[in-house]
Design an enzyme around this catalytic site. Structure first.
Site, mmCIF file in Angstrom:
data_model
loop_
_atom_site.group_PDB
_atom_site.id
_atom_site.type_symbol
_atom_site.label_atom_id
_atom_site.label_comp_id
_atom_site.label_asym_id
_atom_site.label_seq_id
_atom_site.Cartn_x
_atom_site.Cartn_y
_atom_site.Cartn_z
ATOM 1 N N LYS A 1 -25.873 -25.964 19.077
ATOM 2 C CA LYS A 1 -24.767 -25.526 19.950
ATOM 3 C C LYS A 1 -25.101 -25.766 21.421
ATOM 4 O O LYS A 1 -24.270 -26.236 22.188
ATOM 5 C CB LYS A 1 -24.471 -24.024 19.760
ATOM 6 C CG LYS A 1 -24.093 -23.609 18.360
ATOM 7 C CD LYS A 1 -23.694 -22.143 18.311
ATOM 8 C CE LYS A 1 -24.778 -21.167 18.725
ATOM 9 N NZ LYS A 1 -25.949 -21.153 17.830
ATOM 10 N N ARG B 1 -20.984 -12.603 19.581
ATOM 11 C CA ARG B 1 -21.797 -12.634 18.364
ATOM 12 C C ARG B 1 -21.490 -11.477 17.435
ATOM 13 O O ARG B 1 -22.126 -11.352 16.384
ATOM 14 C CB ARG B 1 -23.270 -12.576 18.747
ATOM 15 C CG ARG B 1 -24.051 -13.864 18.438
ATOM 16 C CD ARG B 1 -25.361 -13.696 19.094
ATOM 17 N NE ARG B 1 -26.467 -14.446 18.636
ATOM 18 C CZ ARG B 1 -27.023 -15.440 19.333
ATOM 19 N NH1 ARG B 1 -26.475 -15.877 20.434
ATOM 20 N NH2 ARG B 1 -28.132 -15.994 18.909
ATOM 21 N N ARG C 1 -38.694 -26.893 17.210
ATOM 22 C CA ARG C 1 -38.075 -26.911 18.546
ATOM 23 C C ARG C 1 -39.102 -26.517 19.607
ATOM 24 O O ARG C 1 -39.900 -25.602 19.402
ATOM 25 C CB ARG C 1 -36.901 -25.932 18.575
ATOM 26 C CG ARG C 1 -36.267 -25.784 19.957
ATOM 27 C CD ARG C 1 -34.872 -25.235 19.895
ATOM 28 N NE ARG C 1 -34.802 -23.847 19.441
ATOM 29 C CZ ARG C 1 -33.659 -23.202 19.251
ATOM 30 N NH1 ARG C 1 -32.505 -23.807 19.465
ATOM 31 N NH2 ARG C 1 -33.658 -21.948 18.835
ATOM 32 N N ARG D 1 -40.479 -21.053 21.732
ATOM 33 C CA ARG D 1 -39.929 -19.733 22.007
ATOM 34 C C ARG D 1 -40.534 -18.731 21.033
ATOM 35 O O ARG D 1 -40.723 -19.055 19.858
ATOM 36 C CB ARG D 1 -38.402 -19.756 21.814
ATOM 37 C CG ARG D 1 -37.652 -20.222 23.026
ATOM 38 C CD ARG D 1 -36.197 -20.519 22.735
ATOM 39 N NE ARG D 1 -35.496 -19.489 21.957
ATOM 40 C CZ ARG D 1 -34.192 -19.554 21.645
ATOM 41 N NH1 ARG D 1 -33.474 -20.584 22.055
ATOM 42 N NH2 ARG D 1 -33.625 -18.612 20.933
ATOM 43 N N ARG E 1 -33.294 -13.528 12.459
ATOM 44 C CA ARG E 1 -32.157 -14.078 13.214
ATOM 45 C C ARG E 1 -31.061 -14.564 12.268
ATOM 46 O O ARG E 1 -29.877 -14.362 12.529
ATOM 47 C CB ARG E 1 -32.631 -15.211 14.133
ATOM 48 C CG ARG E 1 -33.490 -14.691 15.278
ATOM 49 C CD ARG E 1 -34.184 -15.805 16.024
ATOM 50 N NE ARG E 1 -33.285 -16.643 16.785
ATOM 51 C CZ ARG E 1 -33.596 -17.865 17.213
ATOM 52 N NH1 ARG E 1 -34.780 -18.390 16.924
ATOM 53 N NH2 ARG E 1 -32.740 -18.555 17.907
HETATM 54 P P1 AMP Z 1 -30.037 -17.720 21.347
HETATM 55 O O1 AMP Z 1 -30.749 -18.466 22.418
HETATM 56 O O2 AMP Z 1 -28.522 -17.881 21.409
HETATM 57 O O3 AMP Z 1 -30.582 -18.002 19.967
HETATM 58 O O4 AMP Z 1 -30.275 -16.161 21.627
HETATM 59 C C1 AMP Z 1 -31.586 -15.627 21.648
HETATM 60 C C2 AMP Z 1 -31.513 -14.123 21.506
HETATM 61 O O5 AMP Z 1 -30.788 -13.556 22.613
HETATM 62 C C3 AMP Z 1 -30.795 -13.607 20.279
HETATM 63 O O6 AMP Z 1 -31.630 -13.595 19.132
HETATM 64 C C4 AMP Z 1 -30.438 -12.193 20.734
HETATM 65 O O7 AMP Z 1 -31.564 -11.332 20.725
HETATM 66 C C5 AMP Z 1 -30.049 -12.418 22.179
HETATM 67 N N1 AMP Z 1 -28.618 -12.739 22.307
HETATM 68 C C6 AMP Z 1 -28.059 -13.929 22.694
HETATM 69 N N2 AMP Z 1 -26.728 -13.855 22.686
HETATM 70 C C7 AMP Z 1 -26.408 -12.606 22.286
HETATM 71 C C8 AMP Z 1 -25.177 -11.929 22.049
HETATM 72 N N3 AMP Z 1 -23.989 -12.526 22.240
HETATM 73 N N4 AMP Z 1 -25.232 -10.634 21.645
HETATM 74 C C9 AMP Z 1 -26.402 -10.011 21.470
HETATM 75 N N5 AMP Z 1 -27.607 -10.592 21.645
HETATM 76 C C10 AMP Z 1 -27.610 -11.886 22.054
#
Ligand code: AMP
Length: 222
Positions: free
Chosen positions: A16, A91, A130, A163, A174
């Site tokens: 994404k 989310r 990654r 990460r 996740r």
């Molecule tokens: P991502 O980079 O999108 O995989 O997000 C990494 C982490 O950030 C996620 O595993 C959540 O802990 C937090 N996070 C990102 N977006 C959201 C969201 N919309 N709502 C809640 N937590 C989020």
């Protein structure tokens, strides 16, 4: 393409972020990644960052009101009349409802939601390989999109790192979080008639073409 407002939905690791950056450049849109925003807050050790850290590192979701406030503030900072792509937000159903209310208060609404689809085993394979640049945030993949020099960013030369939440033990959390809290949004947006599915498994060029086709179709829809 002016002022199109999109959400990129889908499990972690489905590309994404890569597609949001490509599309933003191509159509002059603002790409906002909720994960990137939270990681920046954690790095700055801000109040939001300190409250978000445990959730981000453990692979669970930060509270709805925290992320909703942060993302609506980001939307307010986007230049007037410019469209945007929200990557990783909303989310949960309460986040989607809050976004709807927030956009409507600003005289806006979403034009489309793209659902990035990929099998779990492929997602895991992609996430464990990654790597991200610790300086500029560019992403690489040791198997599918390796940097020219091992361990170094092509763009800025910064060191590439994994990460914390891309480790195998956190990925399962996740994915489970995605299935239970985020997947219901597919139905939520399908009911509104603005959801389009995208096969995220092919290479980035092919996925980009599919994303563009889906957006054109959404814009033609009544
Ligand atoms: P991502 O980079 O999108 O995989 O997000 C990494 C982490 O950030 C996620 O595993 C959540 O802990 C937090 N996070 C990102 N977006 C959201 C969201 N919309 N709502 C809640 N937590 C989020």
């Amino acid at each position: 393409m002016s002022a199109v407002r999109l959400v990129f939905l889908g499990p972690p690791g489905t590309g994404k972020g890569t597609q949001a950056r490509r599309l933003a450049t191509r159509f002059d849109l603002v790409a906002m990644s909720s994960g990137d925003v939270l990681r920046a807050e954690i790095k700055r050790d801000s109040e939001i960052g300190r409250s978000a850290r445990q959730y981000v590192e453990g692979g669970t979701l930060v509270p709805d009101d925290v992320i909703t406030g942060v993302m609506l503030a980001g939307i307010d900072q986007a230049p007037a009349g410019q469209g945007f792509i929200l990557d990783g937000f909303p989310r949960t159903v309460p986040q989607a409802e809050a976004l709807e209310v927030g956009l409507s208060a600003r005289g806006q609404r979403l034009d489309g939601v793209l659902d990035f689809r990929m099998a779990d085993h492929q997602i895991i394979e992609r996430i464990v390989s990654r790597r991200v640049c610790s300086k500029c945030g560019a992403t690489y993949n040791t198997r599918f999109a390796a940097p020219r020099v091992k361990g170094r960013c092509d763009a800025c030369g910064g060191p590439l790192v994994q990460r914390i939440d891309d480790r195998e033990e956190v990925i399962a959390t996740r994915l489970a979080t995605y299935r239970s809290l985020t997947a219901p949004l597919v139905e939520f947006y399908a009911r509104q008639g603005i959801l389009r599915g995208v096969d995220a498994a092919p290479g980035a060029e092919e996925v980009e073409a599919a994303v563009c086709a889906a957006i054109q179709e959404l814009r033609r829809a009544p």
